[in-house]
Structures are given as C-alpha cells and as structure tokens.
Scaffold this motif. Sequence first.
Motif, PDB file in Angstrom:
ATOM      1  N   ALA A 140      22.062   9.085 -43.732  1.00  0.00           N
ATOM      2  CA  ALA A 140      21.674   7.767 -43.208  1.00  0.00           C
ATOM      3  C   ALA A 140      22.751   6.739 -43.533  1.00  0.00           C
ATOM      4  CB  ALA A 140      20.335   7.340 -43.803  1.00  0.00           C
ATOM      5  N   VAL A 142      20.755   2.205 -48.310  1.00  0.00           N
ATOM      6  CA  VAL A 142      20.097   2.417 -47.020  1.00  0.00           C
ATOM      7  C   VAL A 142      18.839   1.547 -46.917  1.00  0.00           C
ATOM      8  CG1 VAL A 142      19.063   4.127 -45.488  1.00  0.00           C
ATOM      9  CG2 VAL A 142      20.931   4.794 -47.024  1.00  0.00           C
ATOM     10  N   PRO A 143      18.724   0.763 -45.852  1.00  0.00           N
ATOM     11  CA  PRO A 143      17.493  -0.011 -45.646  1.00  0.00           C
ATOM     12  C   PRO A 143      16.349   0.929 -45.244  1.00  0.00           C
ATOM     13  CG  PRO A 143      19.354  -0.867 -44.354  1.00  0.00           C
ATOM     14  CD  PRO A 143      19.745   0.481 -44.837  1.00  0.00           C
ATOM     15  N   ASP A 152      16.616  -8.500 -42.488  1.00  0.00           N
ATOM     16  CA  ASP A 152      16.160  -9.903 -42.531  1.00  0.00           C
ATOM     17  C   ASP A 152      15.330 -10.293 -41.308  1.00  0.00           C
ATOM     18  OD1 ASP A 152      17.329 -10.362 -44.955  1.00  0.00           O
ATOM     19  OD2 ASP A 152      19.032 -11.528 -44.194  1.00  0.00           O
ATOM     20  N   HIS A 153      15.854  -9.980 -40.137  1.00  0.00           N
ATOM     21  CA  HIS A 153      15.162 -10.407 -38.915  1.00  0.00           C
ATOM     22  C   HIS A 153      13.988  -9.491 -38.593  1.00  0.00           C
ATOM     23  CE1 HIS A 153      19.329 -12.190 -37.729  1.00  0.00           C
ATOM     24  NE2 HIS A 153      18.733 -12.877 -38.679  1.00  0.00           N
ATOM     25  N   VAL A 154      14.127  -8.246 -39.000  1.00  0.00           N
ATOM     26  CA  VAL A 154      13.042  -7.288 -38.752  1.00  0.00           C
ATOM     27  C   VAL A 154      11.784  -7.706 -39.517  1.00  0.00           C
ATOM     28  CG1 VAL A 154      12.295  -4.906 -39.166  1.00  0.00           C
ATOM     29  CG2 VAL A 154      14.561  -5.363 -38.181  1.00  0.00           C
ATOM     30  N   HIS A 209      20.802  -4.903 -48.596  1.00  0.00           N
ATOM     31  CA  HIS A 209      21.907  -5.633 -47.941  1.00  0.00           C
ATOM     32  C   HIS A 209      21.420  -6.656 -46.922  1.00  0.00           C
ATOM     33  CE1 HIS A 209      24.904  -3.088 -49.821  1.00  0.00           C
ATOM     34  NE2 HIS A 209      24.271  -2.010 -49.392  1.00  0.00           N
ATOM     35  N   GLY A 210      20.143  -7.010 -46.967  1.00  0.00           N
ATOM     36  CA  GLY A 210      19.632  -7.990 -46.003  1.00  0.00           C
ATOM     37  C   GLY A 210      19.632  -7.493 -44.567  1.00  0.00           C
ATOM     38  N   TYR A 211      19.817  -6.180 -44.414  1.00  0.00           N
ATOM     39  CA  TYR A 211      19.933  -5.596 -43.071  1.00  0.00           C
ATOM     40  C   TYR A 211      18.683  -5.851 -42.230  1.00  0.00           C
ATOM     41  CZ  TYR A 211      20.303  -1.824 -39.571  1.00  0.00           C
ATOM     42  OH  TYR A 211      20.339  -1.096 -38.410  1.00  0.00           O
ATOM     43  N   LEU A 263      11.890  -1.974 -34.515  1.00  0.00           N
ATOM     44  CA  LEU A 263      13.281  -1.496 -34.602  1.00  0.00           C
ATOM     45  C   LEU A 263      13.887  -1.119 -33.257  1.00  0.00           C
ATOM     46  CD1 LEU A 263      13.370   0.682 -37.864  1.00  0.00           C
ATOM     47  CD2 LEU A 263      13.809  -1.751 -37.569  1.00  0.00           C
ATOM     48  N   GLU A 279      25.963   7.357 -44.201  1.00  0.00           N
ATOM     49  CA  GLU A 279      27.211   7.647 -43.491  1.00  0.00           C
ATOM     50  C   GLU A 279      27.165   7.088 -42.069  1.00  0.00           C
ATOM     51  OE1 GLU A 279      28.044  11.824 -43.192  1.00  0.00           O
ATOM     52  OE2 GLU A 279      29.752  11.507 -41.832  1.00  0.00           O
ATOM     53  N   TYR A 280      26.017   7.296 -41.403  1.00  0.00           N
ATOM     54  CA  TYR A 280      25.917   6.873 -40.003  1.00  0.00           C
ATOM     55  C   TYR A 280      25.325   5.476 -39.851  1.00  0.00           C
ATOM     56  CZ  TYR A 280      27.183  11.593 -38.629  1.00  0.00           C
ATOM     57  OH  TYR A 280      27.852  12.763 -38.438  1.00  0.00           O
ATOM     58  N   LYS A 281      24.973   4.872 -40.970  1.00  0.00           N
ATOM     59  CA  LYS A 281      24.364   3.533 -40.959  1.00  0.00           C
ATOM     60  C   LYS A 281      23.131   3.484 -40.058  1.00  0.00           C
ATOM     61  CE  LYS A 281      27.539   1.860 -43.703  1.00  0.00           C
ATOM     62  NZ  LYS A 281      28.033   3.212 -44.089  1.00  0.00           N
ATOM     63  N   VAL A 282      22.255   4.437 -40.306  1.00  0.00           N
ATOM     64  CA  VAL A 282      20.972   4.450 -39.603  1.00  0.00           C
ATOM     65  C   VAL A 282      19.872   4.253 -40.648  1.00  0.00           C
ATOM     66  CG1 VAL A 282      19.393   5.778 -38.148  1.00  0.00           C
ATOM     67  CG2 VAL A 282      21.866   6.066 -37.886  1.00  0.00           C
ATOM     68  N   PRO A 283      19.021   3.254 -40.470  1.00  0.00           N
ATOM     69  CA  PRO A 283      17.967   3.033 -41.468  1.00  0.00           C
ATOM     70  C   PRO A 283      16.877   4.103 -41.371  1.00  0.00           C
ATOM     71  CG  PRO A 283      17.664   1.543 -39.631  1.00  0.00           C
ATOM     72  CD  PRO A 283      18.953   2.278 -39.369  1.00  0.00           C
TER      73      PRO A 283
END
Lengths: 422, 422
Positions: B207, B241-242, B273-275, B269-271, B125, B209-213
């Motif tokens: 998490a 939340v991922p 995918d690359h991870v 949400h596929g957030y 990450l 609100e701030y879009k932090v996984p």
Amino acid sequence: MERQQKEWNQLKHEPSKRTDVYNLIRSVLEKDLKVPADLKKPLINLGLGEPSKANGFELPEVINEAMIESIKGETANGYTMSSGTLDARKAIVKKFSNPEFPFTVDDVVLSFGCSGAIYNAVSALCEEGDNILVPRPGFPLCYPISQNLNINLKYYDLLPEQGWEIDLNSLKSQIDENTKAILVNNPSNPCGSCFTKAHSLEILAVANEYKVPIISDEVYYGLAYGEGSEFNSFGNLTKDVPIICCSSISKIYCLPGWRLGWSIVYNNHGYFDHVIQNLHKHAMIQLHPNSLVQQALPRILGEVGEDHFTTLKNKLKEAAECAFNRLSQIRGLQPIKPSAAMYMMIKISLDEFCDIEDDVDFCKKMLHEESILAFPAQCFFAKDAFRIVICQSTKNIEEFADRLQDFCQAHYKRTAPLVQDQ
Amino acid sequence: MERQQKEWNQLKHEPSKRTDVYNLIRSVLEKDLKVPADLKKPLINLGLGEPSKANGFELPEVINEAMIESIKGETANGYTMSSGTLDARKAIVKKFSNPEFPFTVDDVVLSFGCSGAIYNAVSALCEEGDNILVPRPGFPLCYPISQNLNINLKYYDLLPEQGWEIDLNSLKSQIDENTKAILVNNPSNPCGSCFTKAHSLEILAVANEYKVPIISDEVYYGLAYGEGSEFNSFGNLTKDVPIICCSSISKIYCLPGWRLGWSIVYNNHGYFDHVIQNLHKHAMIQLHPNSLVQQALPRILGEVGEDHFTTLKNKLKEAAECAFNRLSQIRGLQPIKPSAAMYMMIKISLDEFCDIEDDVDFCKKMLHEESILAFPAQCFFAKDAFRIVICQSTKNIEEFADRLQDFCQAHYKRTAPLVQDQ
C-alpha cells in the motif's frame, strides 16, 4: 504509476462529489447559528422537531415495555430480512392498509427512519440527471439527497395565504420529461399545514394528468389538529396514481432517534412492479434497521391507543394557539396559524426593522441576544420567515414570545431618531 | 409530454440501475438454496454468522442492563449528531485508540452496522469508474456496493495453503491509476483466518509503495483464537499508510441486528483531511444509528470484560477444532483449519463425486437431502468450496458432520458399478 513517485504528504485524497453534500440546517447550525458557549439566557431550543420527554411529550408505557421485552427475550439479536421482519411488515399492513386501498407485506420495505425511506424511494425512481419536484418551503433533506444521487430538484410553491396549499400552476409548470416523481410532504414540515381532501385530489389530478408518480412524505401521519382539518394519506385517495408513502415511528410515536421507518408502495396499475423489486434489493446493501425495534413494532403499532394521538394533538394545538396568539401581537411578524405537524412559520416584515438583513440574520441575532434557536426560511428553500418547533410546553412558548417581543423592540426602525445627529 | 398520451397501465417505471444490485448470498438463498417447507430433517443452519443466544452465545449481562437503562431513562429518544453522539464516539476512542496510533472523536463516524461503515468509506473514496481491490474469497457485500456506486471491483487472491495470506503479486498486479483503496478483511469472512503481524506489514508495504490507502473491515476485531495467532488492527501498524477501519458491535459483542457500526479514520499524513469531512457530511442524509444503542455504547465498550472475549474465542476454538477434525476424515473434502472469526472454508474435490456439478450444486443437494444450509464459495467470488459458520454448539457440529458424511457417501463415484449395465 504517478502516485508511486510521491510521498503521502504530497498527496491528498479528493473525496467523491457524491459525498460532498450540503444539509441546509446542519450547515447553518455550524455557522450562523452556532450556539455560543456564553449564552446570555438559558437556551430556548425551537430548532429540531423532537417530541421527546425532554420536551414534555411522554411515551405511552407500552412502547418501553415492548422494547424491554425485545431485549430480555434475546430472540431479536440476529439479522433479519434486509427489508425487515415479516412480523414488523405485517404490523404495518395491519395498521395502515385500508381495505379499499390495500397493500401487502411485499409492498413494505423498512428503512433507517423516514429519511432513509425517502432516500431509498428517490434512489430507486431516478437516474442521474432526472428530477423530482419538491415543495418550497420544504424539508431540506431532499437537497443532500439530490447531491448524492446527482439528480435535480425543481421547486413548486406552497401558498401561505391559502393554508399552504400547492400552487398547482407552479407545480404543472415544473413537470418535464425527466420528472420522475412529485414529492409531497403532508402534514408539512416546516409549514405545519395539512392538505384538505379536496386539495389532495387536485394534486392527484395533476399527477394523473402528467403521469408522474408521487412520493408522499407522511412522517407526520395523522397529526392534523386544526379546526376542521383532517389527514388523508395519499395512498388512500387514488386507485390510479402510483404512490410511495414514507413514514416512521419518530414523530407520531414520539420516538425520534430510534430510526425505524418504512416505505409503502401503492402499486396502482402495476406501475411500480420493478421499483418494488429494486427497493428490496437496495436494502441488501446497508441491511435492516435495529432488530429490537423491529420486534417491538407490532406492539407499538398495535397497542398504542387513540388516547396517545389525542393527547399529542391536543398538546400541539394548545402550543400552536398560544404561539399564534402571542406572536400575532408582535409588530413586524406574521405567524401563519398551523393546523398540523409540529411547526409554525412566521413571516418577517424586514422593512419594520432597522438592522435585520434577512431571515438568517434575524435568527442569528435572536440567538445571540435572546438565546432562542429557530431556523430561518432559507433552510427550507424559502426566505423572509423563520420556523419554530411547537412541541414545547406553553410555558416555554410564553417565555419565547416575551423574549421575541423584546428582541423585535430592540430592532424596530424608529420613527424619530432618539438622538439628533450633531 | 409523451407520457400524457398514455394510460398508467401502458407505463412501467424502470427503476434506477444503481438500485438494481445483486447480493450473492441473498440471491442464492432465494433460488438454489431456498429452504423447502418440507425439509426431511430439522434444519442445521450454518449460513449466517450470528453469534446470538439461539446459537448458544450468551450476552454479557451489562449489555441488556445498559440498553434497559437507555430505554427507562428516556433521555435517548431524540436525534443525535448525524455522525453519532460525542459520548458514543468518545467510548470508541477510549476503547480502540492506541497511544502510539491515536485518533480523536472527529475521526469517528457511526454508521448502520459495519456494512454501513464500509459503504460510506467506499462511497467517499471513489468516484464512478474508480476501483477498489477486494479479496477472493471475500465477503460479498462489496459486490452490491460496487453496483450501487458504479465502481469496479478488482480481485486479489488469498492463498489457502498459506493460511489465507494475500498473494502479494496478485495484489500488486491489480493496482492501477483508478485504484482508490485496498479493502482488507481481517480476521476474514469467509476464510476464518487472521493475518500475522509480519504479513500485515507486508501488505502495508505494498500500500505504501503504490500509495493506495486501505479500508480495513475489522468486524471480527480481536477474534483470533488459533494457536499463536494474534490480531493486529491495521490502524495500529503504520504511521504512513492512511487507513479507514470499519467495525461494529454485531460480532464481537454478539449483537447482530442492532446495527451500530463505525468508521475510524487513521488520517496519516493528513491524506484523508477532506475524506473525513465528507464522511461527516454524508452522514447527514440518513442520519445516525439507533439512539438507544448509542447511549448504551459507552457501557458496552467499557464494561464488557475480557472474560467475554475469552469465552467467545474458546467456544469458537472448540467448535473449529471439532469441525476440522470431523471433516478432515471425510473423503473428498478438505477443511482449512480456521484460526479466527466464525467461519471455516471446506474445499470440495469434485472429482471424488459422481453427480456434483459444482459448489452451488453441492450445497443445494446437501440442503435438500440432509437439511444443512451452508453457502457455496461462489457467494464469495470463489469456487469448489463451501463455507460453514462455526458459532454453533459442538453438538450441532457433530450432527452436521454425521449428516455430511452420509451425504458424501451417497454421492461418491463408485469404483465398481453396483449393477452391471445390461
């Protein structure tokens, strides 16, 4: 924060570059050499170097006994020192320390297999931007390691016509101010070769001249079976050059998958004083390998007798001779006779074939047409050759040779076309 | 090259900064809490969280059976996929996937224990210079991880007076543009607490609100035994939340040392995918955990029954109550009643004592005078407290409490001096 304005589905986590690593073997396995579900014949897998029961390599009884003892005793179900238990490390000292070139438990750090040991050594020796010298052809692990640690690989050549000795001029020419180690792999994967003592001393002379230490991947420790070939650990050949020897139980004890390896630091001249400290510290992140295997290690190293290694080497020798003799008779292929480890490289004369683009193409077509899995030289930083694993029964090797012959037959250039163009 | 002009003994290899890592527990063990050879009494070790037989925690029989089956079968002595066998990962899906919050084998990557899983997640990450938010008090592993990866840790506070809930304002205040994840540890080491469902949802709201996984360290998965406390995996509480959930067999199956852990990616949400891709790629460097344990995993996860967990939780509850009741009666100490995991934190009122400098000093003197090993809060980014491990027999805990009482008695400030100054 900008992210707050977006929805999750408008965001995508871009993972770190350091984890975007590339394993040449795994990558080719997932693409060109993806084994089709509808293979025409039973698969002959000459891909992975797995000396396991499935391949006819029996374990010495004491190994399973020792493991079952660990399990039943239930005294090994706990955390150990990050670098490994004292008993496990003592067993390594007892087995591998030479009175003339001694090391102590403090110089030993356990790891997740030999891969882990090499990773740890490179990680401790190099900052980002530094480089290590690696053999070509060579085991592909150092490639993802270099990507992960952001270091550079510089390749030195092995000479097939000289029993895969190192081209010393090539080696010297690669050394620069940022070279932190020469990685040697002896016996060699993929070459199936073992350096003579004289050649090892020549390599050490270069390391000594340029003051570059050596990381010696000795996962095939002792497995030299060729006429007159003899294995010498780099650690036991010098009192000058500092060496980190990496090995594991995976190959020599036929236990791939158990994931117990180690680094032995030959701290000549105290050059590695600080490196040793960091190897121990670094082990505190992901901790120690499996505690049951650690507890079994003294019995594995202490009680598996010479007969195991003799049998193992005889089997490999028999397989190597069978493979070499058969493949020598196939036009367009030049097998290079192995004398150590578990592999043989086979050069492909591409101009003998009508529709083979390169070594990857050769292996791909061989898989699809003859259900043989073997890795192209491109997986090992080389080209125009492929590697087979010889820890196989001779029956399998004969069958492989038969199919390979058919395969070549089907792809040779024809001297006269069968059908005249209209 | 300059090096060529020097001799080896004029050179010293300066190891990489990334391996110069610092493990707070190990470091204190090697210095202030180095166990003296001439202890006055038999050691009571309340240091490491080891629910093993030596501590009175019996293994379910099926575990050893499954391992012995793996060994005798000799079909597990080979390399597996780097991310783990399909069967092992299927077993994890079967055990932990919730129909409402499903994941598949592709979302699972095995690792070297839960430590390995957390390391892999953080490594995937974060680029250098990024940060993750970590709890204070918290498990010290993230410290050497941050040093190794050259990332920053930012601490959010846990509130002892609110059952160690997260101070949400503290959490929010730490988030910045470079924050790549919030690391939560639930149930908590060292706090011995478990978030309520309502509080977990509050954390997820931040998490979100701030879009932090979130990276959720759930190595004590399910181990909530307090009155009314209930464990909920973060993965099963959100479709937004991922989450990367990390766990292992070490604690919940009482197998510390076997070193098999895993990451489960809840790829909302596929957030991620690359991870996910990179987690699989990254596994190609040091490969998979022990293949025997992998083969045994389906039986371990599938056949160990609820009675094991009930017994385990009852034992912990009994130990926790015993420890809490006894220590509550000791002046100068405020134990914080645990309800989960295997730990209890005990606050030290330093002003009650005449010669205790801080929590490290308390633990050091307790070791030397009463042969009790426990870790100071400074090992967990906190202060003025110490942690005890409660996977112990009540007999041991009673003995510990007796000694601790004597210890405190010997160090209280005296209201009237015993001897008047001359």
